[in-house]
Every structure is written in structure tokens, then in C-alpha cells.
Design a protein around this motif. Structure first.
Motif, short mmCIF file in Angstrom:
data_model
loop_
_atom_site.label_atom_id
_atom_site.label_comp_id
_atom_site.label_asym_id
_atom_site.label_seq_id
_atom_site.Cartn_x
_atom_site.Cartn_y
_atom_site.Cartn_z
N VAL A 204 -71.82 109.67 9.11
CA VAL A 204 -72.41 110.90 9.56
C VAL A 204 -73.42 110.63 10.59
CG1 VAL A 204 -72.80 113.35 8.90
CG2 VAL A 204 -71.21 111.96 7.61
N ASN A 205 -73.54 111.12 11.68
CA ASN A 205 -74.55 111.41 12.60
C ASN A 205 -75.23 112.62 12.96
OD1 ASN A 205 -72.71 112.71 13.90
ND2 ASN A 205 -72.74 111.18 15.86
N SER A 206 -74.41 113.77 12.30
CA SER A 206 -75.35 114.90 12.23
C SER A 206 -74.50 116.06 11.36
CB SER A 206 -75.47 115.68 13.75
OG SER A 206 -74.11 115.99 14.03
N ILE A 207 -75.27 117.12 10.95
CA ILE A 207 -74.42 118.17 10.05
C ILE A 207 -74.77 119.34 11.19
CG2 ILE A 207 -74.91 119.70 8.27
CD1 ILE A 207 -75.91 117.38 6.87
N VAL A 208 -73.63 120.25 11.05
CA VAL A 208 -73.22 121.18 12.12
C VAL A 208 -74.46 122.35 11.85
CG1 VAL A 208 -70.86 121.01 12.72
CG2 VAL A 208 -71.62 122.33 10.89
N ILE A 334 -77.64 101.48 11.34
CA ILE A 334 -77.83 100.34 9.99
C ILE A 334 -76.50 100.52 9.27
CG2 ILE A 334 -78.75 99.90 7.82
CD1 ILE A 334 -81.60 100.35 9.16
N ILE A 335 -76.05 101.69 9.11
CA ILE A 335 -74.71 101.97 8.64
C ILE A 335 -73.57 101.44 9.27
CG2 ILE A 335 -73.15 103.55 7.32
CD1 ILE A 335 -75.66 105.42 6.81
N GLU A 336 -73.70 101.76 10.45
CA GLU A 336 -72.68 101.15 11.21
C GLU A 336 -72.58 99.73 11.50
OE1 GLU A 336 -71.36 103.12 15.16
OE2 GLU A 336 -73.58 103.75 15.25
N ARG A 337 -73.91 99.17 11.40
CA ARG A 337 -73.81 97.71 11.51
C ARG A 337 -73.28 97.11 10.00
NH1 ARG A 337 -79.39 95.69 10.74
NH2 ARG A 337 -79.85 97.29 12.04
N VAL A 338 -73.79 97.40 9.12
CA VAL A 338 -73.07 97.09 7.76
C VAL A 338 -71.61 97.25 7.69
CG1 VAL A 338 -72.86 98.06 5.32
CG2 VAL A 338 -75.20 97.57 6.35
N ARG A 342 -69.15 94.07 7.48
CA ARG A 342 -68.35 93.86 5.98
C ARG A 342 -66.74 94.30 6.60
NH1 ARG A 342 -71.47 90.75 2.59
NH2 ARG A 342 -73.58 91.66 3.08
N GLN A 343 -66.36 94.32 7.60
CA GLN A 343 -65.20 94.95 8.18
C GLN A 343 -64.70 96.28 7.45
OE1 GLN A 343 -63.74 91.05 7.78
NE2 GLN A 343 -65.01 90.58 9.58
N LEU A 344 -65.52 97.11 7.37
CA LEU A 344 -64.94 98.45 6.74
C LEU A 344 -64.46 99.01 7.81
CD1 LEU A 344 -68.00 99.29 4.15
CD2 LEU A 344 -65.45 98.20 3.84
N ASN A 345 -63.52 99.93 7.56
CA ASN A 345 -62.82 100.87 8.65
C ASN A 345 -63.49 102.15 8.94
OD1 ASN A 345 -60.78 102.09 10.16
ND2 ASN A 345 -59.32 102.30 8.57
N TYR A 346 -64.30 102.27 9.83
CA TYR A 346 -65.27 103.39 9.89
C TYR A 346 -65.08 104.06 11.18
CZ TYR A 346 -68.54 101.47 13.16
OH TYR A 346 -69.31 100.77 14.15
N LYS A 347 -65.68 105.36 11.03
CA LYS A 347 -65.76 105.99 12.47
C LYS A 347 -67.23 107.01 12.11
CE LYS A 347 -61.92 106.95 15.28
NZ LYS A 347 -61.23 107.63 16.15
N VAL A 348 -67.80 106.99 13.36
CA VAL A 348 -69.07 107.90 13.15
C VAL A 348 -68.49 109.34 13.65
CG1 VAL A 348 -71.04 108.55 14.38
CG2 VAL A 348 -70.67 106.06 14.12
N MET A 349 -68.98 110.19 12.61
CA MET A 349 -68.57 111.58 12.67
C MET A 349 -69.60 112.59 12.36
SD MET A 349 -66.40 111.79 9.29
CE MET A 349 -65.92 113.54 9.56
N HIS A 350 -69.60 113.85 12.44
CA HIS A 350 -70.37 114.93 12.21
C HIS A 350 -69.92 115.40 10.75
CE1 HIS A 350 -67.28 117.32 13.98
NE2 HIS A 350 -67.91 118.35 13.20
N SER A 351 -70.62 116.18 10.17
CA SER A 351 -70.14 117.12 8.95
C SER A 351 -70.26 118.44 9.37
CB SER A 351 -71.15 116.70 7.87
OG SER A 351 -70.93 117.83 6.92
N GLY A 352 -68.83 119.19 9.15
CA GLY A 352 -68.63 120.43 9.45
C GLY A 352 -69.34 121.24 8.18
N ALA A 353 -69.84 120.68 7.32
CA ALA A 353 -70.22 121.52 5.98
C ALA A 353 -71.72 120.96 5.86
CB ALA A 353 -69.27 121.34 4.81
#
Lengths: 406, 406
Positions: A204-208, A334-338, A342-353
């Protein structure tokens, strides 16, 4: 690090079974018997790892795995222990038992951290028993005032202060917690973005920011048979033109803008009368404060123009205006790099809540990790996440804590 | 013929003061004390003109001014004596006291008619005490069956049959009244067409057909913050697109088509949830049966297409389908001719609401005369018509009765 499905399932079932009611779902309202039971049980759980535990004045629980080099500086994780009525088994408490499992495995595999690791089981976030949200996190930073809650009563007429003192807690001294170097919250997405995108971890990069409105249209109630179309001031027609126009505009603006007309109440609301008055709500969210402001200003002007053209009075009441909150760019990377390492399947996204992290973020470098919600369902006994996905989320949290504290 | 404002005012006030409640407005429900008082008082009033009076089995009152040449053939006028709860002072009873004043002045100025003149004070039309409409007129033509009403109870739990017998009435023998050569009903417009067009007398050529629908949209309830626009199945959006599309089409079709979406009930109907279900009603009226049928069939297909495009289920329930009713062309042209001859300011128009005349029209040559409703208000204590306009309407009725009976 080997976080197993079986252990996650067991820990999840143990914590979610501590409920005020016997289901379906988990109900654990602030300062209720099950709330107190859960906080005490978590304290024992944390202590079993050798963590130092304490409650603050209002009942937030802090478990600390003391660091070996800079024990006075802390890397924290956690979330809220309260739930909505008949809520799911993951909202809030995933951040607590997931934090516990992460710390447990870090300790087992890497030993003691350099900075202290802290798990915070926050007293309250939902506002489900009393109409006040973020009671837990706000108290951590001296943001809640006694006069905000002294007049509040729950549905049974029990006062906030009586409920709090009944559990052995009381107002704090307003001191601001200042020993945190970072806060990472693991939470379910409560939406269906990750599921639709086939991704396991959301960074999560931001909360709306959120703006909420009550809007009232006043036209003229008329006989549905005897009033020719050209003589009508039909507020359901006006509402519909507003909704279509605004939603088309919202869709054209694209993600992450969301716009919802959730409530519609015409009067007299009967088949054979042209509705003379209609109340409706509008909820608009975006991660960019300036965009949200400009977009809603445009909608307000458009709604006024549509109503004026129909000869209908419009009253626009913007009763909620919460600014977006950015997560800390360094923590996000840092979270992205981790995740990449570790080959985790991730996307950067915002939180709508909204989340506890929005209280932390302006004061402490903060990040959030999401796991998928099956069909996006939340605040509902059917709220669920695949156990494999929970494991991946807990791993992402553990590796991030490792990066920050070891 | 000189029908004076003072006499109209006095007669109107006398009849409308007979009410179950002490205002505002007139409340005179079927088989209530004030209903019985009104019928008995009207009988005396008619008898004071030398009319022969009788009640039928269910309580319709007939006052006959016996004709000199063909007394067995009758030219009738009248309307319903019952009102809605807190109704106005004109709906229904204008047709009775206006008929009385017309007959009185005809008798004074022209003497006895050739055919008999009959005033009918019909027992019931509104369906306000019991959920059954046109009880009075349907009984006149043997169209009401005991089993339609035996199970009905009013809001206080009083049974229909008990209320009827309490007033001394009972079921009829089903005989069809067959002595009428014409029926003319004087009524308020209950719309604002005459007022907007600056006309005093409406000559009704037809009563609209009506189709009423309950429509249910089923999409998906979702979190208003975490569900991106492209993943939504928003039923308020779907409703709005349907309403805008259908109303645009209705306006393009032009008068006399009217289309109303009077009731809208989304679920869960709260600001921060994308509404997963919405129930709404549609009321469509037109004077041409084939047009009404074709137009609503088109709307039904369009609604299905709009819903399908949004991935939303739609359920369309057409629970009312009343055919339009034409007035008798010869009677209409007689009323028109009379209005022209007497320089009454008139327009031929349709009725957008239902009336006793629609029960008469398929069985007896029937016509209706409208007077303007101030601001189109009806079924409301504020229901009103200028006294001067009432005089003009009563004159139009009297001259028409003269044309038909003398």
C-alpha cells in the motif's frame, strides 16, 4: 522462513473464536467481555515468546521483543482487536496474530533483533459499539480527548466511560508515543483488486481521502396520472440525471477515483405520485487531495446546473472531508524490495478504506501490506482469504520487519 | 341560467362539513357515521326539489326528477360521496352537489324534463377505508361480487360486511341498471392542465389506461472505497440509466403519455456501500391501448438491455394493466356544442386519473366535465377550485343535461 498453513489456521481459529456471540462470524466490541479476554490472551501469547508486555491507560496492548543493540528504538506492527457486529475473522486481528507469527518465526530463525520489535493490539478502530473511530491509535498519539467520548452510549445505553472502567482502564495522560522508527500493518484488502489481478501481496502506498455528502432535491409532488410531463418537477428524474452524469465523469477520470451513490430516499416514495423530494448520498474517494477537491467541486457545480435546468432546488451538505494519507516512500520501497527478493507476487496499490495506519503515517514512517479478500467480501461472516495467501502476507511482513530491525 | 357563487359556496360548505374528523379537510369513509349522515342529508335535499329518492342494496343513492314524456328513460349525473382520509372538499362530491344545483336550476328555469333526470350519489370510489375501489358504480352494473369484499377489514379491524350492515345495507341481487340513456360526471381535474392553459371547462374524451410495475435490480453489494469502478454491479447506477433513458423516450413520445418512477428502495441504502439491490416502481399511462402496450413493451426490452449491459439481473413485474376508456363521441360533441353555444372557455382533454365514469362508459353513453384544480392539488385539504370556475362547470353540466333530457 517456513510459515505453515496449519499454524496460521490454528492461530486464526484460536483468536477469532473469542467472540461476544456464538456466530456466525466474530463479534468483539470495545470493552466487552470477549474484548478483554482477547487482549489478556494475546498478552500471554506474546509473553510466551519472551516479549515484555504492557497495556496503556485505555487498553492498547504492547508486546516488545527487546532489541540487542538499540532496544529503545522500536519497529512496530499490529492492528485493531475489535470487530464490527458479526464481522469476519480477519479484519483487524490478522495484523495482530500475523504480527505474532512473524515475530515468532524471526526469533526462531534469526534470533534477537538489533532494534526492539513491538506488536500493538489496538483497542479500537471500527466505531461499532460507540460512534467513535480510531480510539486505540488516536490514544497512542495523544489525539483523543476525553470530551470526545464522555457523552457516548452504546445501543444498550451503557456509557463509554463506564464500559472502559468496567474493564479496568481509564483515560490516559495524553503522552505521545515517540519510540517508533517504523510501523507496518498487515491487513486484508476488503476489496477485490488483488483477486481480480491475480496477485497475492498488496504493497500500500496511500490511503484514499474521502468526501461524503448528503444531498436534497426539492421539486414538486404531483399526481402521476394528471400531471403532464412538461409540468413536472420530478426529483427521481433529477437524481438519475445527476447519477448518470457524475458516474460517467468518474469512470472517465479512471482509477483510483471511486464514486458511490449508496442511499436514495424519495418522498413520498409511492408508485402513483411524482416524487417531490429526494435525499441521496454521495461518497467520493481518491488518493490525491487536490484532485479529490477539484473533482468534487466540479461535481457540485454540475449537480447544481442539472437541478437548476429542471427547476429543482438542491441542497448540498459535505459532512465528511478526510484528506488522503501517503505511506512512507522509503518503507514502501523496502517492502517492494523484500517482495522482489523473496519472489512474492505483489503489486503496489492504494487502500480504498481507512486503517489505523492513517493515524500512524503522519507521525511515524508507515507502510501497509494487504492480502486478497475472496470476492472482496468484508464486514461479514463470509469474509475470507486463502490460507496460502495469508502465509505469503505474513512472510512479506516478517521479511520487512527483518529488514528494518535486524 | 344564473348559478351564483354564493349558492355554490353555501352548498359546498354544507356538504363538505359532514366529515368523520374535525379537519383539516374532509374525511368521509365508506359506511362511516358521516358517510351515512351525508347520504341521508342528500336524500332530503333531493326530495326538497320534488325528486323521488331510493337507496339500492349497497347504499348508492338515486334521486329522480320524473320526466314528462319518457319517464322510464333517464339522463343521469353524479359522482362518489366517499373521500380519502383528510381529502379535499371537491373530489367526488362536486359531482353530487353540482348535479343537484344543475337540476334545481333546470327545474326553476325550464320546468320538468321530457326524460327523467337522475342524480346518483355513489357509495364508494376511493378504496380508502377498504382496499377495494369502485364499489358504488360496480354494484350499479352487477360487477362487484360478495367474495371480493367479504374478507376485507379496515385499519381498525372492522370487516367490510359488518360496516355495511351496520349502516343498514347489504349485498345486492346483481341486477344491472338498464334505464340510463346517458351519464355525465362533473369532477375536478386533479391536475394542472386547465390552470396552465387558462381554461375553465375540460371536456373529457377519454380516461387513460394504466400499467404499473414493480422492478427489482440485483447486482452486487460492495465496499464503496475498495471496489474499483470497473468491478462494480451498482444497481442505483443501473436504475438511473433506466430512468433517464425511459423518461427521455416518454418525453419524445409526447402527450398524453405520462411515465413516473415514484418509488425507489436501494439495499442496504447506506452511504458507504455500493447498492447491491434496488427495487423501483414504474407507472405508465396513455389514452391509446395499443400505444400503451407497444410503448411499455419497448421500455421493458430497453430496461432488460440496460441491465444486461451492466451485468445486473432484472425482474419486471407488471401488476396492474387497466385499459383506457373512451367517452361517448356523441356525448362529447354535445358537451362541446353546449360550451361553444354558451361561450364557455373549454378544451377537450383526457383524464389522467380513474373515475366512476370508466365503469359507466362501456355500458352507457358517458361524458365527463372537468373544472380546474388550483395548482393541480388533490387528495389533500388544500384541494381547491375558484368558485367562479365551479359555477362555469355546473353551467356546462346543466346545459348538457338540458340538451339530453328536454
Amino acid at each position: 522462513m517456513n510459515i505453515e498453513v496449519a499454524e496460521v489456521r490454528q492461530t486464526l481459529e484460536w483468536l477469532s473464536s473469542i467472540s461476544d456471540e456464538t456466530g456466525p462470524g466474530t463479534t468483539r466490541l470495545l470493552y466487552s467481555p470477549s474484548w478483554l479476554t482477547a487482549q489478556k490472551a494475546l498478552k500471554e501469547k506474546f509473553e510466551s515468546l519472551g516479549m515484555e508486555c504492557r497495556f496503556d491507560a485505555v487498553g492498547n496492548l504492547f508486546g516488545t521483543l527487546v532489541g540487542s543493540e538499540s532496544p529503545e528504538r522500536k519497529i512496530a506492527t499490529g492492528s485493531h482487536v475489535d470487530t464490527v457486529v458479526r464481522g469476519g475473522k480477519l479484519d483487524g486481528q490478522l495484523g495482530i496474530f500475523g504480527g505474532y507469527l512473524a515475530v515468532k518465526h524471526l526469533l526462531e530463525t534469526c534470533g534477537r533483533p538489533k532494534k526492539s520489535l513491538e506488536i500493538i493490539s489496538m483497542a479500537e478502530e471500527e466505531g461499532s459499539r460507540f460512534p467513535y473511530v480510531f480510539w486505540g491509535s488516536k490514544n497512542i498519539f495523544g489525539l483523543a480527548r476525553p470530551e470526545d467520548v464522555t457523552h457516548l452510549k452504546d445501543g444498550q445505553g451503557v456509557g463509554f466511560v463506564d464500559a472502559m472502567r468496567g474493564c479496568g482502564f481509564d483515560f490516559g495522560d495524553g503522552k505521545v508515543k515517540d519510540d517508533l522508527d517504523a510501523f507496518i500493518e498487515l491487513h486484508i484488502e476488503q476489496g477485490n483488486f488483488l483477486e481480480e489481478e491475480n496477485v497475492t501481496v498488496g504493497v500500500v502506498n496511500s490511503i484514499v481521502g474521502q468526501k461524503r455528502y448528503n444531498i436534497t432535491l426539492r421539486g414538486e409532488a404531483n399526481h402521476a396520472g394528471t400531471t403532464l410531463m412538461r409540468y413536472r418537477k420530478d426529483t427521481v428524474e433529477c437524481l438519475s440525471r445527476i447519477v448518470v452524469h457524475c458516474l460517467d465523469k468518474a469512470k472517465a477520470a479512471g482509477d483510483p477515483l471511486v464514486l458511490t451513490f449508496g442511499k436514495v430516499v424519495p418522498k413520498p416514495n409511492t408508485v402513483n405520485v411524482v416524487p417531490g423530494e429526494t435525499l441521496f448520498t454521495m461518497d467520493c474517494r481518491h488518493t490525491d487531495a487536490a484532485f479529490l477537491q477539484a473533482f468534487t467541486a466540479e461535481l457540485e457545480a454540475d449537480m447544481k446546473a442539472i437541478a437548476a435546468k429542471a427547476g429543482i432546488d438542491i441542497e448540498i451538505d459535505n459532512w465528511m472531508n478526510e484528506k488522503p494519507v501517503s505511506m512512507d516512500a522509503n518503507v514502501v520501497s523496502i517492502i517492494e524490495r523484500v517482495c522482489r527478493a523473496r519472489q512474492l507476487n505483489y503489486k503496489v496499490m492504494h487502500s480504498g478504506a481507512g486503517h489505523d495506519s492513517q493515524i500512524f503515517a503522519p507521525r511515524v514512517p508507515t507502510g501497509m501490506i494487504f492480502v486478497p479478500s475472496i470476492k472482496g467480501i468484508s464486514h461479514n461472516p463470509a469474509e475470507d482469504t486463502k490460507l496460502e495467501d495469508l502465509c505469503e502476507g505474513i512472510k512479506a511482513l516478517a521479511y520487512t520487519l527483518h529488514e528494518l530491525a535486524y
